[in-house]
Design an enzyme around this catalytic site. Structure first.
Site, PDB file in Angstrom:
ATOM      1  N   MET A  23       0.839  -1.201   0.000  1.00  0.00           N
ATOM      2  CA  MET A  23       0.000   0.000   0.000  1.00  0.00           C
ATOM      3  C   MET A  23       0.878   1.257   0.000  1.00  0.00           C
ATOM      4  O   MET A  23       0.396   2.353   0.324  1.00  0.00           O
ATOM      5  CB  MET A  23      -0.943  -0.015   1.191  1.00  0.00           C
ATOM      6  N   GLY A  24       2.164   1.079  -0.336  1.00  0.00           N
ATOM      7  CA  GLY A  24       3.032   2.243  -0.471  1.00  0.00           C
ATOM      8  C   GLY A  24       3.550   2.783   0.841  1.00  0.00           C
ATOM      9  O   GLY A  24       3.486   2.117   1.865  1.00  0.00           O
ATOM     10  N   HIS A  55       9.275  -3.437   3.239  1.00  0.00           N
ATOM     11  CA  HIS A  55       8.736  -3.657   1.891  1.00  0.00           C
ATOM     12  C   HIS A  55       9.875  -3.993   0.920  1.00  0.00           C
ATOM     13  O   HIS A  55       9.763  -4.904   0.108  1.00  0.00           O
ATOM     14  CB  HIS A  55       8.067  -2.380   1.350  1.00  0.00           C
ATOM     15  N   LYS A  73       4.981  -9.838   9.150  1.00  0.00           N
ATOM     16  CA  LYS A  73       4.468  -8.773  10.030  1.00  0.00           C
ATOM     17  C   LYS A  73       2.933  -8.841  10.083  1.00  0.00           C
ATOM     18  O   LYS A  73       2.337  -8.681  11.135  1.00  0.00           O
ATOM     19  CB  LYS A  73       4.947  -7.432   9.484  1.00  0.00           C
TER      20      LYS A  73
HETATM   21  P1  AMP Z   1       1.500  -2.911   3.437  1.00  0.00           P
HETATM   22  O1  AMP Z   1       2.015  -1.871   2.507  1.00  0.00           O
HETATM   23  O2  AMP Z   1       1.525  -2.516   4.868  1.00  0.00           O
HETATM   24  O3  AMP Z   1       0.194  -3.498   2.991  1.00  0.00           O
HETATM   25  O4  AMP Z   1       2.536  -4.110   3.354  1.00  0.00           O
HETATM   26  C1  AMP Z   1       2.863  -4.722   2.131  1.00  0.00           C
HETATM   27  C2  AMP Z   1       3.630  -5.990   2.405  1.00  0.00           C
HETATM   28  O5  AMP Z   1       4.825  -5.678   3.111  1.00  0.00           O
HETATM   29  C3  AMP Z   1       2.835  -6.975   3.282  1.00  0.00           C
HETATM   30  O6  AMP Z   1       3.061  -8.292   2.816  1.00  0.00           O
HETATM   31  C4  AMP Z   1       3.443  -6.742   4.634  1.00  0.00           C
HETATM   32  O7  AMP Z   1       3.328  -7.862   5.490  1.00  0.00           O
HETATM   33  C5  AMP Z   1       4.885  -6.462   4.283  1.00  0.00           C
HETATM   34  N1  AMP Z   1       5.537  -5.733   5.363  1.00  0.00           N
HETATM   35  C6  AMP Z   1       5.071  -4.617   5.985  1.00  0.00           C
HETATM   36  N2  AMP Z   1       5.896  -4.255   6.986  1.00  0.00           N
HETATM   37  C7  AMP Z   1       6.893  -5.170   7.010  1.00  0.00           C
HETATM   38  C8  AMP Z   1       8.049  -5.347   7.825  1.00  0.00           C
HETATM   39  N3  AMP Z   1       8.330  -4.539   8.840  1.00  0.00           N
HETATM   40  N4  AMP Z   1       8.867  -6.393   7.552  1.00  0.00           N
HETATM   41  C9  AMP Z   1       8.569  -7.250   6.528  1.00  0.00           C
HETATM   42  N5  AMP Z   1       7.506  -7.127   5.725  1.00  0.00           N
HETATM   43  C10 AMP Z   1       6.671  -6.105   5.964  1.00  0.00           C
END
Ligand code: AMP
Length: 286
Positions: free
Chosen positions: A30-31, A37, A153
């Site tokens: 989601m950026g 990420h 996470k």
């Molecule tokens: P989001 O942008 O928050 O939807 O996250 C996108 C992807 O990145 C998802 O698969 C999350 O689980 C992963 N992600 C977010 N934060 C972390 C982190 N601290 N370490 C590893 N992966 C992450």
């Protein structure tokens, strides 16, 4: 790096790649990108001929309008970061591209989740996992990757998506990636940007409590450990929602630590007006 905003253009480009025996890795986000990420993107680059990253703040997975509105958006910086790590393709669609008709907007895959989506995040964020399944399925259909990279996470999200992929028989591998943390242990999250510095420093308490739980499990029952953890998280500016110790396959709570081969502690805590989640395996089978 190629950047596409329209689904048709992305598909047309992917078709030109002629990916017969070469694999395509996909990292949905989601950026407001951070190192967590980027670690997923790096992992995909290492194992695939091409990597697609998507940035789409999916409205259907937000149960509170204000959370959606306040979600951080840093598109220019994200493009720069992805381009630097060597991502091949970035898909940044608008809502109309992802949900072009009422029908696609309604299409939530019917999957036997056996209650996986009802506990923890599901209980506190009604409808959240419906929205997650809807968007991930739609993006998988558009991109057709062989490998999907998800962060541990969002552990419950990983389980729900993996179950969806298995249940629908989609021909792709779902790969969990380790949690990246800030120096004080706080799990990296786009939402951390919204924390005032003082609270961001204090939020290291969440990871400390997960680590303490790992020590406490030698002496106390899961229920007692949860209770102690929740108590430790009851400090000024913090409001813990849950601290659950569960079987990492079913997400069912445990009476005893030896009831499951793999045990994970999952927590959600409000720090100021930001809701943070984190987890740690307390017991892992190798
Ligand atoms: P989001 O942008 O928050 O939807 O996250 C996108 C992807 O990145 C998802 O698969 C999350 O689980 C992963 N992600 C977010 N934060 C972390 C982190 N601290 N370490 C590893 N992966 C992450």
């Amino acid at each position: 790096m190629y950047l596409f905003k329209r689904a048709n253009d992305l598909r047309a480009y992917l078709n030109t790649l002629g990916l017969k025996n070469q694999s395509l890795g996909f990292v949905p986000t989601m950026g407001a990108l951070h190192e967590g990420h980027l670690s997923l993107v790096r992992q995909s680059i290492q194992s695939n001929a091409y990597t697609v990253c998507s940035i789409f703040v999916n409205p259907t997975q937000f149960n509170e309008r204000s959370d959606l509105e306040k979600y951080p958006r840093t598109p220019a910086k994200d493009i720069e970061l992805l381009s630097k790590v060597g991502c091949d393709i970035l898909f940044m669609p608008g809502v109309d591209e992802v949900y072009p008709s009422a029908q696609t907007a309604m299409a939530v895959p019917k999957v036997a989740l056996n209650g996986l989506e009802q506990r923890m995040e599901g209980a506190f964020r009604p409808g959240h996992f419906k929205g997650v399944m809807q968007v991930v399925k739609r993006l998988i259909d558009l991109i057709n990757p062989q490998k999907l990279y998800l962060g541990q996470k969002d552990f419950q999200q990983f389980l729900v998506v993996r179950r969806m992929v298995e249940d629908l028989g989609l021909p792709l591998e779902v790969i969990p990636c380790p949690i990246f943390r800030e120096a004080n242990g706080l799990a990296m999250s786009s939402r951390n940007e919204r924390l005032p510095l003082e609270l961001r420093a204090k939020a290291g308490l969440i990871y400390k409590t997960l680590c303490d739980a790992q020590q406490w499990m030698n002496r106390y029952s899961p229920e007692k450990v949860s209770e102690m953890a929740l108590q430790q998280l009851q400090v000024e500016d913090f409001k813990p929602e849950y601290f659950e110790i569960v079987d990492s396959q079913t997400l069912l709570p445990l009476q005893h630590f030896d009831e499951a081969a793999q045990v994970i502690a999952c927590t959600a805590v409000w720090v100021g007006d930001v809701r943070l989640i984190d987890n740690l395996y307390l017991k892992q089978a190798f």
